[in-house]
Design an enzyme around this catalytic site. Structure first.
Site, PDB file in Angstrom:
ATOM      1  N   CYS A  94       0.842  -1.182   0.000  1.00  0.00           N
ATOM      2  CA  CYS A  94       0.000   0.000   0.000  1.00  0.00           C
ATOM      3  C   CYS A  94       0.879   1.235   0.000  1.00  0.00           C
ATOM      4  O   CYS A  94       2.098   1.160  -0.064  1.00  0.00           O
ATOM      5  CB  CYS A  94      -0.909   0.024   1.235  1.00  0.00           C
ATOM      6  SG  CYS A  94      -1.866  -1.485   1.483  1.00  0.00           S
TER       7      CYS A  94
ATOM      8  N   ARG B  76      -4.868   1.465  -0.434  1.00  0.00           N
ATOM      9  CA  ARG B  76      -4.693   0.019  -0.305  1.00  0.00           C
ATOM     10  C   ARG B  76      -4.564  -0.696  -1.647  1.00  0.00           C
ATOM     11  O   ARG B  76      -5.349  -0.473  -2.566  1.00  0.00           O
ATOM     12  CB  ARG B  76      -5.878  -0.589   0.463  1.00  0.00           C
ATOM     13  CG  ARG B  76      -5.647  -2.064   0.767  1.00  0.00           C
ATOM     14  CD  ARG B  76      -6.812  -2.731   1.449  1.00  0.00           C
ATOM     15  NE  ARG B  76      -6.451  -4.112   1.802  1.00  0.00           N
ATOM     16  CZ  ARG B  76      -7.308  -5.088   1.984  1.00  0.00           C
ATOM     17  NH1 ARG B  76      -8.602  -4.859   1.883  1.00  0.00           N
ATOM     18  NH2 ARG B  76      -6.880  -6.309   2.281  1.00  0.00           N
ATOM     19  N   LEU B  77      -3.568  -1.564  -1.705  1.00  0.00           N
ATOM     20  CA  LEU B  77      -3.472  -2.596  -2.731  1.00  0.00           C
ATOM     21  C   LEU B  77      -3.792  -3.909  -2.026  1.00  0.00           C
ATOM     22  O   LEU B  77      -3.005  -4.396  -1.210  1.00  0.00           O
ATOM     23  CB  LEU B  77      -2.075  -2.641  -3.344  1.00  0.00           C
ATOM     24  CG  LEU B  77      -1.836  -3.714  -4.416  1.00  0.00           C
ATOM     25  CD1 LEU B  77      -2.694  -3.452  -5.646  1.00  0.00           C
ATOM     26  CD2 LEU B  77      -0.367  -3.776  -4.813  1.00  0.00           C
TER      27      LEU B  77
ATOM     28  N   GLU C  36       3.930  -6.481   3.725  1.00  0.00           N
ATOM     29  CA  GLU C  36       3.374  -7.769   4.138  1.00  0.00           C
ATOM     30  C   GLU C  36       4.145  -8.293   5.345  1.00  0.00           C
ATOM     31  O   GLU C  36       5.372  -8.238   5.374  1.00  0.00           O
ATOM     32  CB  GLU C  36       3.469  -8.803   3.011  1.00  0.00           C
ATOM     33  CG  GLU C  36       2.880  -8.375   1.682  1.00  0.00           C
ATOM     34  CD  GLU C  36       1.369  -8.262   1.676  1.00  0.00           C
ATOM     35  OE1 GLU C  36       0.740  -8.698   2.674  1.00  0.00           O
ATOM     36  OE2 GLU C  36       0.824  -7.721   0.703  1.00  0.00           O
TER      37      GLU C  36
END
Length: 585
Positions: A2, A49-50, A75
């Protein structure tokens, strides 16, 4: 993956009106799947956000005990293990970024030390009026901050801080020198005055918008003695399988950037073992040029494991058309010509997947570079890393000196205090600046420009814990680096020909520029950025009388001229290289 940003003001001051929208707009390319905002008096947290993990309930900001609020970019790969340890009952989402909230609530800042992944985290602790900024040990994910009269602000990219109006875009002269001589910049200082990096592995604590604590988690282990395991290939196999298994955790399709070299071929071999479906691999090539084209090697490797293979031909036309947009995407500048194929590969891969695994880090952790063999020589034959600047001796610079090497010298001094062989010290130096500020920075910006997440399974604390202490002979043998990885690949995927002579990855920017030197030379020389630092006649000669040994210098000046035009002058990258350079001022 993100983009995050935010601000905490000093007591009595307010967050500037409209700042949330300006941040979100500037970070939209990093997070096209959604926008989240937390606002309280004097506090703002923003995330674009992705969506990769927990597509349904993983929106941010995330909320925890005692009013804790978190936004994160990246992540946390060991989130399943952490959830089991903490107890599933405490969680409100399935997000990989929720465990850091509960770890902090229970253990304080020490809770971040058990995270395994790539991340830039911002956490707001209301009872203490505390902002915590935390970055992963290798600096895979970026995080920047600026201290102003009103408070402290942070973002995933410097351009978001500048574009939001928090400070003007002004260059740091010493950092420009580093960029021109090294092709990247070192340490916490960025090329923008007033904007600093949160260093790899660093945790910063601000209370009432004042910096009060600073901690550093090392990426590389201490090495007390060199290790020669009884069965090193079996141990390497276990380490690679464990890392690849974690790095494939995703709720969306993923693929691989495959160069045909040792590192990415090793990732391919392990992905093929771990996946039931064929791996989707993307390879760039340069048809009709003099550089080594690795597509044939990549094709043979993918055929051997039954992978799907997408080849992306990168042409001179692509270079001239897209370079302004590429330079615009890399706001923390990296004058590394590999940004060209990386950006174009990402554009293609984003049509099919949201995540790609990449081979970065194998050279640094397993001794792959030729410069390491120079550093391993006994005194007085040993050669220091980057002892000569990339523009030195060419008569280009109006003023030159050795100050550009100060950042590398600091990393060398730190490496000496940590002991180890000459090889291990050289690896530490590269992991301090070259890896995070060139390779990983380039990967982040080129992929995020297309809303694509990049993962680097070699760049992992557990992989480093195994690799760095290995005896030098397991890394470098018979004039070859990465001997242990080559040996493993010979057993696992011999079609990759790991012991065949390799010319190394290169991009034919010299060839492409040489055909347009008469036009490029005067345009680059006239660029305000280049003209301020270089002799115009020497710059024009560099392009109009090209030689192989000066192609890199020409590339750096071309890139810098385009970068400066976008990020300092503020002009949009509209049109090709010639159009942009002709409208540089």
């Amino acid at each position: 993956m993100c983009g995050i940003a935010g601000m905490v003001t000093k007591l009595g001051r307010t967050v500037p009106e409209g700042l949330a929208d300006r941040f979100a707009q500037r970070l939209a390319h990093r997070g096209p799947d959604g926008k989240g905002v937390f606002e309280a008096p004097g506090v703002l947290l923003v995330q674009a956000r992705l969506a990769i993990i927990d597509l349904l309930t993983g929106d941010q900001p995330l909320h925890g005990p005692d009013g804790l609020v978190l936004v994160a970019n990246g992540e946390v790969y060991n989130y399943r293990e952490l959830r089991a340890e903490l107890g599933e009952g405490v969680f409100l989402t399935r997000s990989d970024c929720e465990p850091p909230l509960h770890l902090y609530a229970r253990r304080g800042l020490a809770g971040f030390d058990v995270l395994r992944g790539m991340y830039g985290i911002a956490l707001w602790d209301p009872p203490r009026r505390r902002l915590v900024l935390c970055r992963d040990p290798f600096g895979i994910k970026p995080l920047y901050y600026v201290e102003t009269n009103d408070g402290v602000a942070f973002a995933s990219e410097p351009q978001a801080l500048i574009g939001a109006g928090l400070l003007p875009a002004r260059e740091d002269a010493a950092a420009v020198d580093e960029l021109l001589q090294l092709q990247f910049t070192c340490g916490a200082r960025t090329i923008f005055q007033g904007i600093r990096r949160v260093l790899p592995g660093e945790t910063l604590v601000f209370e009432d918008a004042q910096l009060v604590e600073r901690h550093r988690r090392p990426a590389l282990p201490a090495v007390r003695e060199r290790v020669s395991p009884a069965d090193p290939l079996a141990l390497l196999d276990h380490v690679l399988e464990d890392s690849l298994d974690l790095h494939q955790r995703a709720d969306v399709p993923y693929g691989l950037f495959l160069s045909g070299g040792i590192d990415s071929s090793s990732v391919l071999a392990m992905m093929a073992r771990l996946n039931e479906r064929p791996v989707l691999a993307f390879t760039a090539g340069f048809p009709g040029t003099e550089v080594a084209d690795e597509r044939a090697d990549a094709r043979a490797a993918t055929k051997a494991v039954g992978a799907r293979h997408v080849e992306v031909a990168v042409s001179e036309g692509d270079f001239l058309e897209h370079l302004p947009a590429i330079a615009a995407a890399v706001d923390d500048p990296v004058a590394d010509y590999a940004i060209v194929p990386t950006w174009l590969l990402a554009r293609e891969a984003a049509k099919s997947v949201k995540v790609v695994l990449c081979g970065e880090g194998g050279d640094e952790l397993l001794g792959g570079y030729g410069r390491y063999r120079g550093a391993m020589r006994p005194w007085p034959l040993a050669r220091p890393l980057r002892r000569k600047g990339l523009l030195d001796g060419l008569g280009l610079l109006r003023a030159s000196g050795r100050n550009w090497r100060a950042g590398i010298a600091r990393a060398e001094a730190e490496a000496r205090t940590q002991g180890g062989t000459r090889l291990i010290r050289a690896q530490r130096v590269d992991c301090a600046d070259w890896l995070p500020h060139d390779l990983l920075n380039k990967l982040d910006r080129c992929l995020m420009a297309h809303g694509l997440e990049g993962r680097v399974p070699f760049v992992d604390v557990d992989v480093a814990r195994f690799c760095l202490p290995l005896a030098d002979g397991l890394k470098v043998r018979d004039g070859m680096g990465k001997w242990i990885l080559r040996s493993w690949l010979e057993r696992t995927l011999p079609e990759a020909r790991p012991f065949a002579p390799k010319r190394g990855f290169s991009v034919p920017v010299g060839e492409w520029m040489s055909r347009h030197g008469d036009r490029l030379g005067p345009l680059v020389a006239a660029s305000p950025a280049v003209a301020a630092r270089c002799h115009g006649e020497a710059v024009r000669a560099l392009f109009t009388h090209p030689r192989k040994e000066t192609a890199l210098a020409a590339w750096i000046l071309l890139y810098y001229a385009l970068w400066h035009r976008r990020h300092i002058v503020g002009l949009a990258p509209e049109g090709d290289v010639f159009h942009c350079l002709s409208t540089a001022a």
